[in-house]
Design a protein around this motif. Structure first.
Motif, PDB file in Angstrom:
ATOM      1  N   GLN A 176       0.827  -1.207   0.000  1.00 34.24           N
ATOM      2  CA  GLN A 176       0.000   0.000   0.000  1.00 34.24           C
ATOM      3  C   GLN A 176       0.866   1.263   0.000  1.00 34.24           C
TER       4      GLN A 176
ATOM      5  N   SER B  45       0.879   4.134  -2.896  1.00 29.70           N
ATOM      6  CA  SER B  45       0.623   5.536  -2.546  1.00 29.70           C
ATOM      7  C   SER B  45       1.790   6.431  -2.952  1.00 29.70           C
TER       8      SER B  45
ATOM      9  N   TYR C  49       1.475   9.626  -5.674  1.00 29.84           N
ATOM     10  CA  TYR C  49       1.828  11.029  -5.456  1.00 29.84           C
ATOM     11  C   TYR C  49       2.996  11.455  -6.352  1.00 29.84           C
TER      12      TYR C  49
END
Length: 707
Positions: free
Chosen positions: A324, A328, A332
C-alpha cells in the motif's frame, strides 16, 4: 617465445586437429568447397571439417581456414579447443586484416563465455577500418549488445547510428530500429531535445513564435520545422545538413516525440505523422519501430477510478501495508510529475502550427489530454479480509471502477477474476491454473519460483553443467527447488536438441531443516562421507592406517543456496572447510532470501564471492529511490522494501500494460527490475545480481541478454 616453444605450439595445434578427426568419422558439410567460408557470416561447416581443410592446404596459405575454425569452435562451445587455435594463430605471421579478424574472434569467444569486461577490452583493440564488411557488421552488433547490457545508453545509440545504415536484411532493420528507439528513450530529455533547442535558440525568423519551452507538441514540431526550413533555404547562420546529420537529427526528433507523448495516443499519432512530413526520406520510415506501429491498440489505460484490493487486517497486514505504501508513493510521485508537465505545457503551449492547418479537432484533443494530466485518478482501498470477493465485485461495478490492483492472495485472485471480466485487473499473484478469464486481466507475481527459474538461467548461461541445490525441507523449499530443476531440465534439453555432443546432467537438490547438523548435511551432499567410508574399507583390507584425506565430489560445478541469511552463515563456512583442497573452487549462488542488512558489519565480509539475486533497486539504486525511501521510512527489512517495490511498480504499470501487451520487445524499467509481459499476460521482471567484495556490495552483469 623461443623457437623450441613455438615448435611445441605447432605440434600441439596439429595434435588438436588430429584429435578432432579421430573423435568422429564425419567430415562435416561442404567438403567440395574450394575456398574457406567467409568469416562472420552464417556458414555450416563444422570445426572438424575446417581443421581438416587447414591441414590439407598447409602453411602459410591455410590461415583463413584456421580463422573459420575458431568461429566454428566458439559456436560449438568448444572453448578450450578454440583457445588452442587462437594461441597458435597469435604466434603466426598475419596481415593487418587477419590480425583484426582474429581479435574479433577472440572477443566472440570471450563473450560466449560471459567474460564481458574482457570482450570490450578486446573490441577496443580492433581497427574497424581494416576489417571486412561482414566483420564490421558483426563488430558493431557485438559492441551494441555490450553497451545495452551495461546500460550505456548513449554509447549504444552512437554505435547503432553506425550499424543501422549498413543493415540489408529487413528483419534486422526492424530489430535494430526497435532497439534504437528503446535506447534513445532511455536518454535524458535534454539530450533528445538538443536539436530542437538549437533551432529555438537560433536567430531564424519564422512564422511560428518561439516559446520559453519546447514541451508542447506544437512548439516542438514548429522548432523542428523552423530549423529544417532555415537549413533548406540556405540561411547563412546554419550550414546545410549532411545526410548523416539529417539521419541523426531525425532519430533524435522522433525519439523526443515518442518520449514525451508515448502515453497519449492522440498527440503521439499526430506527432509521428508530422515527423514523417518533415523527414520524408528518412530510412526509418520503411521500418518504423514497433513501438510506433499500431499506436491506437497500444493506448494506455487511463482510469479515473482505481481500486486496490489488499488484506489490510489480519495475518498479512504488514506485507499488505508495504505494498500500500508503494502504491501511494507512486500515486503522489506520478501526480506531481503530471502537474509539472501540465505547467510546462501551459507555459509553452502554442497553437500557431495547428491553426495554420485549420485543424480545430487537434486543438480539442490536445486540450482534452491536458485536462487528463491535471486530474489524478481517485483511489479506493478495499480490505479483502473484511469483504467477500462477491461483495467486492459488486462494489467495483457500482462505483464504476476503471482499474483494479490486487488481490494479493491466490485464493482471492481465483475467486475474483470470473466476477470482473469487464474490468482491467493487475493481480499481485500468479494466475491459478488456466484461470485467466479476460485479455484485460494481468498477473504480477514476485514469486520465489520465478526467482529460482532465473537463477537456473543465469547458472546455465555461465556454462555450468551440473549444479547442486541446497533448500529448506519445507513446502516453500520443495516448490522453489522444483521450479529450478524444471527450468534447468528444459534448458538442457533445448541445448541437446541443437548439439547432441553436449553432456546434460539434472540438477540435484539436498534439503536441510532448521535443526540440521550442517557439517553432516554437507558431508552427505558433497559425498565426503562416502570418501571416508572408502578410506575405512581400504584400511580394513590392508590392515593398517593409511595417510589419506577424505575428498569431496568432483562432478558438480556450481551450488545454488535457497536459504535465509542465518542459515547461509552456517552453510558457507562449512562449505569452505568441507570442499577438498585439491578441488577447484565451486561458484556459490544464492537467492534474495539471504540478502539482508548486515547489522554487525561482519557478515558481508564472510560472504565474499557469493553471487545472489534481488530486485533491482536494492542492488543498483541509480535513481536513489532506495535511499530516499529509507530516509522517510527507516529501519525497514529488505523483504518489506521488496513489497514496497512491488506496490510502486504495480501502480506505474497501469499506463504500461497496453504497450507491453501490444508492442513486441517493449520493456519498462521498474524498481523490481526490467519488466516485460509474456503471452499469458503475466508480468516478468529481470532480477539484478550482485556479489560481495571485501564486504562491499558489487553489481554483477547478468549473462542474460537485455535485448
Amino acid at each position: 617465445m623461443t623457437t623450441a616453444n613455438l615448435s611445441k605450439r605447432v605440434i600441439h595445434f596439429y595434435f588438436v586437429a588430429l584429435s578432432i578427426l579421430l573423435v568422429s568419422a564425419c567430415t562435416g558439410v561442404g567438403q567440395g568447397k574450394k575456398g574457406a567460408p567467409t568469416l562472420f557470416t552464417e556458414f555450416y561447416e563444422t570445426a572438424e571439417y575446417l581443421l581438416q581443410k587447414a591441414e590439407e592446404v598447409k602453411e602459410p596459405t591455410n590461415t583463413e581456414w584456421q580463422l573459420a575454425a575458431v568461429q566454428a569452435l566458439t559456436k560449438e562451445s568448444k572453448y578450450v579447443l578454440a583457445d588452442s587455435v587462437i594461441e597458435y594463430l597469435q604466434n603466426k605471421t598475419l596481415n593487418t586484416q587477419q590480425k583484426n579478424h582474429l581479435l574479433l574472434l577472440i572477443a566472440d569467444n570471450q563473450y560466449a563465455q560471459n567474460q564481458l569486461d574482457s570482450t570490450m577490452k578486446t573490441l577496443k583493440r580492433i581497427d574497424a577500418k581494416l576489417i571486412s564488411a561482414p566483420a564490421k557488421l558483426h563488430y558493431l552488433k557485438l559492441k551494441t549488445e555490450l553497451h545495452v547490457r551495461d546500460k550505456e545508453h548513449q554509447a549504444a545509440v552512437d554505435t547503432l547510428f553506425e550499424l543501422t545504415p549498413l543493415l540489408t536484411v529487413g528483419k534486422e532493420k526492424q530489430q535494430y530500429n526497435d532497439l534504437m528507439l528503446s535506447e534513445l528513450n532511455m536518454l535524458d530529455p535534454s539530450v533528445l531535445n538538443q536539436f530542437n533547442r538549437a533551432s529555438a535558440n537560433s536567430s531564424t525568423s519564422t512564422s511560428v513564435s518561439n516559446t520559453t519551452t519546447s514541451n508542447a507538441l506544437n512548439s516542438e514540431l514548429a522548432a523542428i520545422e523552423a530549423e529544417l526550413t532555415a537549413r533548406q533555404t540556405g540561411n547563412a547562420d546554419l550550414a546545410p545538413l549532411t545526410d548523416q546529420q539529417a539521419f541523426v537529427q531525425g532519430w533524435y526528433s522522433l525519439a523526443s516525440i515518442y518520449h514525451r507523448y508515448q502515453l497519449r495516443t492522440n498527440q503521439l499519432l499526430r506527432g509521428v505523422e508530422a515527423w514523417k512530413l518533415l523527414y520524408p526520406n528518412h530510412p526509418v520510415i520503411d521500418y518504423m519501430p514497433s513501438q510506433l506501429q499500431n499506436i491506437p491498440e497500444a493506448s494506455p489505460y487511463q482510469p479515473s477510478k482505481i481500486a486496490v484490493l489488499l488484506p489490510l487486517t489480519g495475518r498479512f497486514k504488514k506485507p499488505a501495508q508495504a505494498i500500500q505504501y508503494g502504491i501511494s508513493y507512486a500515486f503522489y510521485n506520478q501526480a506531481d510529475a503530471k502537474k509539472r508537465q501540465q505547467e510546462e505545457q501551459d507555459a509553452g503551449y502554442d497553437t500557431s502550427l495547428v491553426n495554420s492547418t485549420g485543424d480545430a479537432q487537434n486543438i480539442n484533443s490536445t486540450r482534452s489530454a491536458r485536462d487528463y494530466i491535471a486530474t489524478p485518478p481517485h483511489m479506493l482501498f478495499l480490505d479483502t479480509n473484511t469483504m467477500s470477493m462477491q461483495e467486492i465485485a459488486q462494489q467495483l461495478h457500482s462505483q464504476q471502477i476503471g482499474f483494479v490492483i490486487g488481490p494479493l492472495l491466490k485464493p482471492n485472485v481465483e475467486a475474483l477474476l470470473p466476477l470482473v471480466k469487464d474490468i482491467p485487473v493487475l493481480a499481485l499473484n500468479g494466475f491459478p491454473a488456466d484461470q485467466r478469464t479476460s485479455s484485460i486481466h494481468y498477473a504480477f507475481p514476485l514469486s520465489p519460483e520465478g526467482e529460482a527459474e532465473q537463477a537456473a538461467e543465469v547458472i546455465f548461461q555461465n556454462k555450468h553443467k551440473k549444479p547442486l541445490l541446497f533448500a529448506p525441507n519445507s513446502d516453500f523449499g520443495r516448490r522453489t527447488a522444483a521450479a529450478f530443476e524444471a527450468r534447468w531440465k528444459s534448458l538442457s534439453e533445448a541445448q541437446q536438441a541443437t548439439d547432441e555432443t553436449v553432456e546434460s546432467y539434472p540438477a540435484e537438490t539436498h534439503y536441510f531443516s532448521k535443526d540440521s547438523d550442517y557439517g553432516k548435511f554437507l558431508a552427505s551432499a558433497l559425498h565426503i562421507d562416502q570418501s571416508k567410508e572408502r578410506i575405512k574399507q581400504m584400511q580394513g583390507m590392508l590392515g593398517r592406517k593409511l595417510e589419506a584425506e577424505a575428498r569431496s565430489r568432483r562432478d558438480i560445478d556450481a551450488i545454488y543456496i535457497i536459504s535465509k541469511r542465518k542459515e547461509l552463515m552456517f552453510i558457507k563456512p562449512y562449505l569452505s572447510v568441507t570442499i577438498s583442497p585439491y578441488a577447484e573452487d565451486i561458484p556459490l549462488y544464492a537467492s534474495s532470501r539471504s540478502h539482508s542488512a548486515d547489522i554487525t558489519n561482519t557478515q558481508d565480509k564472510e560472504l565474499n564471492g557469493l553471487v545472489f539475486s534481488d530486485v533491482s533497486f536494492l542492488i543498483n539504486d541509480e535513481s536513489q529511490m532506495n535511499e530516499n525511501i529509507q530516509a522517510i521510512w527507516p529501519k525497514q527489512r529488505l523483504s518489506t522494501l521488496r513489497l514496497f517495490a512491488l506496490g510502486y511498480d504495480s501502480y506505474n504499470l497501469i499506463e504500461q500494460l497496453k504497450p507491453l501487451q501490444v508492442i513486441e520487445g517493449y520493456k519498462f524499467p521498474g524498481l523490481v527490475g526490467e519488466i516485460t509481459l509474456d503471452a499469458d499476460n503475466t508480468v516478468e521482471s529481470k532480477l539484478s545480481w550482485a556479489t560481495y567484495e571485501n564486504g562491499t556490495l558489487v553489481e554483477v552483469t547478468s549473462p542474460l541478454s537485455s535485448q
